[in-house]
Write a protein that holds these residues in place. Sequence first.
Motif, PDB file in Angstrom:
ATOM      1  N   ARG A 136       0.846  -1.184   0.000  1.00 45.67           N
ATOM      2  CA  ARG A 136       0.000   0.000   0.000  1.00 45.67           C
ATOM      3  C   ARG A 136       0.886   1.240   0.000  1.00 45.67           C
ATOM      4  NH1 ARG A 136      -5.196   0.101   3.865  1.00 45.67           N
ATOM      5  NH2 ARG A 136      -5.423  -1.823   2.639  1.00 45.67           N
ATOM      6  N   GLU A 137       0.556   2.210  -0.837  1.00 43.53           N
ATOM      7  CA  GLU A 137       1.360   3.421  -0.922  1.00 43.53           C
ATOM      8  C   GLU A 137       0.500   4.665  -0.743  1.00 43.53           C
ATOM      9  OE1 GLU A 137       3.108   4.522  -4.645  1.00 43.53           O
ATOM     10  OE2 GLU A 137       1.435   3.754  -5.837  1.00 43.53           O
ATOM     11  N   GLY A 138       1.081   5.660  -0.112  1.00 43.64           N
ATOM     12  CA  GLY A 138       0.393   6.921   0.061  1.00 43.64           C
ATOM     13  C   GLY A 138       0.343   7.688  -1.243  1.00 43.64           C
ATOM     14  N   VAL A 139      -0.811   8.288  -1.519  1.00 46.20           N
ATOM     15  CA  VAL A 139      -1.012   9.040  -2.750  1.00 46.20           C
ATOM     16  C   VAL A 139      -1.073  10.536  -2.460  1.00 46.20           C
ATOM     17  CG1 VAL A 139      -2.622   9.462  -4.649  1.00 46.20           C
ATOM     18  CG2 VAL A 139      -2.224   7.126  -3.844  1.00 46.20           C
TER      19      VAL A 139
ATOM     20  N   GLY B  50      -5.223  18.794   8.997  1.00 46.32           N
ATOM     21  CA  GLY B  50      -6.302  19.574   9.587  1.00 46.32           C
ATOM     22  C   GLY B  50      -6.170  21.072   9.410  1.00 46.32           C
ATOM     23  N   LEU B  51      -4.998  21.534   8.959  1.00 44.05           N
ATOM     24  CA  LEU B  51      -4.786  22.960   8.718  1.00 44.05           C
ATOM     25  C   LEU B  51      -4.852  23.303   7.236  1.00 44.05           C
ATOM     26  CD1 LEU B  51      -1.859  23.560  11.241  1.00 44.05           C
ATOM     27  CD2 LEU B  51      -4.314  23.955  11.570  1.00 44.05           C
ATOM     28  N   GLY B  52      -5.153  22.311   6.408  1.00 41.79           N
ATOM     29  CA  GLY B  52      -5.278  22.554   4.978  1.00 41.79           C
ATOM     30  C   GLY B  52      -4.033  22.284   4.163  1.00 41.79           C
ATOM     31  N   GLY B  53      -2.974  21.822   4.820  1.00 41.57           N
ATOM     32  CA  GLY B  53      -1.759  21.503   4.097  1.00 41.57           C
ATOM     33  C   GLY B  53      -1.888  20.205   3.326  1.00 41.57           C
ATOM     34  N   THR B  54      -1.268  20.135   2.168  1.00 45.91           N
ATOM     35  CA  THR B  54      -1.346  18.944   1.332  1.00 45.91           C
ATOM     36  C   THR B  54       0.035  18.361   1.073  1.00 45.91           C
ATOM     37  OG1 THR B  54      -1.281  20.266  -0.693  1.00 45.91           O
ATOM     38  CG2 THR B  54      -3.449  19.714   0.173  1.00 45.91           C
ATOM     39  N   ASN B  55       0.037  17.084   0.736  1.00 47.72           N
ATOM     40  CA  ASN B  55       1.268  16.382   0.435  1.00 47.72           C
ATOM     41  C   ASN B  55       0.930  15.333  -0.620  1.00 47.72           C
ATOM     42  OD1 ASN B  55       3.947  15.601   0.628  1.00 47.72           O
ATOM     43  ND2 ASN B  55       3.618  14.295   2.420  1.00 47.72           N
ATOM     44  N   TYR B  56       1.837  15.145  -1.583  1.00 50.93           N
ATOM     45  CA  TYR B  56       1.565  14.215  -2.672  1.00 50.93           C
ATOM     46  C   TYR B  56       2.761  13.300  -2.914  1.00 50.93           C
ATOM     47  CZ  TYR B  56      -2.298  17.332  -3.889  1.00 50.93           C
ATOM     48  OH  TYR B  56      -3.446  18.079  -3.857  1.00 50.93           O
ATOM     49  N   ALA B  57       2.453  12.107  -3.362  1.00 53.94           N
ATOM     50  CA  ALA B  57       3.510  11.228  -3.836  1.00 53.94           C
ATOM     51  C   ALA B  57       4.067  11.804  -5.140  1.00 53.94           C
ATOM     52  CB  ALA B  57       2.950   9.828  -4.084  1.00 53.94           C
ATOM     53  N   ASP B  58       5.352  11.591  -5.367  1.00 57.06           N
ATOM     54  CA  ASP B  58       5.976  12.122  -6.579  1.00 57.06           C
ATOM     55  C   ASP B  58       5.286  11.611  -7.839  1.00 57.06           C
ATOM     56  OD1 ASP B  58       9.391  12.014  -5.275  1.00 57.06           O
ATOM     57  OD2 ASP B  58       7.800  13.514  -5.065  1.00 57.06           O
ATOM     58  N   SER B  59       4.792  10.387  -7.775  1.00 58.11           N
ATOM     59  CA  SER B  59       4.198   9.763  -8.961  1.00 58.11           C
ATOM     60  C   SER B  59       2.888  10.406  -9.390  1.00 58.11           C
ATOM     61  CB  SER B  59       3.978   8.273  -8.707  1.00 58.11           C
ATOM     62  OG  SER B  59       3.123   8.087  -7.592  1.00 58.11           O
ATOM     63  N   VAL B  60       2.257  11.175  -8.490  1.00 60.18           N
ATOM     64  CA  VAL B  60       0.953  11.769  -8.831  1.00 60.18           C
ATOM     65  C   VAL B  60       0.960  13.282  -8.772  1.00 60.18           C
ATOM     66  CG1 VAL B  60      -0.185   9.704  -7.923  1.00 60.18           C
ATOM     67  CG2 VAL B  60      -0.033  11.762  -6.488  1.00 60.18           C
ATOM     68  N   ARG B  61       2.039  13.850  -8.279  1.00 59.04           N
ATOM     69  CA  ARG B  61       2.075  15.314  -8.128  1.00 59.04           C
ATOM     70  C   ARG B  61       1.875  15.974  -9.486  1.00 59.04           C
ATOM     71  NH1 ARG B  61       6.418  15.625  -5.474  1.00 59.04           N
ATOM     72  NH2 ARG B  61       5.476  15.696  -3.392  1.00 59.04           N
ATOM     73  N   GLY B  62       0.988  16.975  -9.510  1.00 53.64           N
ATOM     74  CA  GLY B  62       0.672  17.673 -10.749  1.00 53.64           C
ATOM     75  C   GLY B  62      -0.486  17.050 -11.518  1.00 53.64           C
ATOM     76  N   ARG B  63      -0.855  15.830 -11.148  1.00 52.37           N
ATOM     77  CA  ARG B  63      -1.984  15.155 -11.815  1.00 52.37           C
ATOM     78  C   ARG B  63      -3.175  14.967 -10.883  1.00 52.37           C
ATOM     79  NH1 ARG B  63      -1.505  10.035 -13.479  1.00 52.37           N
ATOM     80  NH2 ARG B  63       0.065   9.461 -11.914  1.00 52.37           N
ATOM     81  N   PHE B  64      -2.900  14.745  -9.602  1.00 55.54           N
ATOM     82  CA  PHE B  64      -3.952  14.500  -8.616  1.00 55.54           C
ATOM     83  C   PHE B  64      -4.060  15.700  -7.688  1.00 55.54           C
ATOM     84  CE2 PHE B  64      -3.717   9.534  -8.395  1.00 55.54           C
ATOM     85  CZ  PHE B  64      -3.822   9.483  -9.769  1.00 55.54           C
TER      86      PHE B  64
END
Length: 124
Positions: A45-48, A53-67
């Motif tokens: 299982r991988e994080g996407v 709770g403060l509105g900050g976001t984080n993305y996996a490199d494989s989806v950044r810019g697409r998701f």
Amino acid sequence: QVQLVESGGGSVQSGGSLRLSCAASGYTQSRYSMAWFRQAPGEEREGVATLDGLGGTNYADSVRGRFTISQGNAKNTVTLQMNSLKPEDTAMYYCAAASGWNGAPLASAYYNFWGRGTQVTVSS
């Protein structure tokens, strides 16, 4: 008890888009961190994407810019807009929530609550 229910999965051709939603119920505090994970057959299982709770976001490199992860219009919902989908995005997608809301890592161990998942299939 917190319950998470995912919806919006399906089949799409490469380059297409899907929008996943996660509806939460049973919250006992005002803020949670939310995340989307995925798991393909035979893979870990991988994080996407995460939304703290403060509105900050984080993305996996494989989806950044697409998701894009965001709060849904309905209360206690979170969405994952997935654009430019690729066959390698094919997986079961899971919504997760964590009681800790100040920061949201892409590590599954951080999350206390999980949905049952929704399947996303991208064909070439």
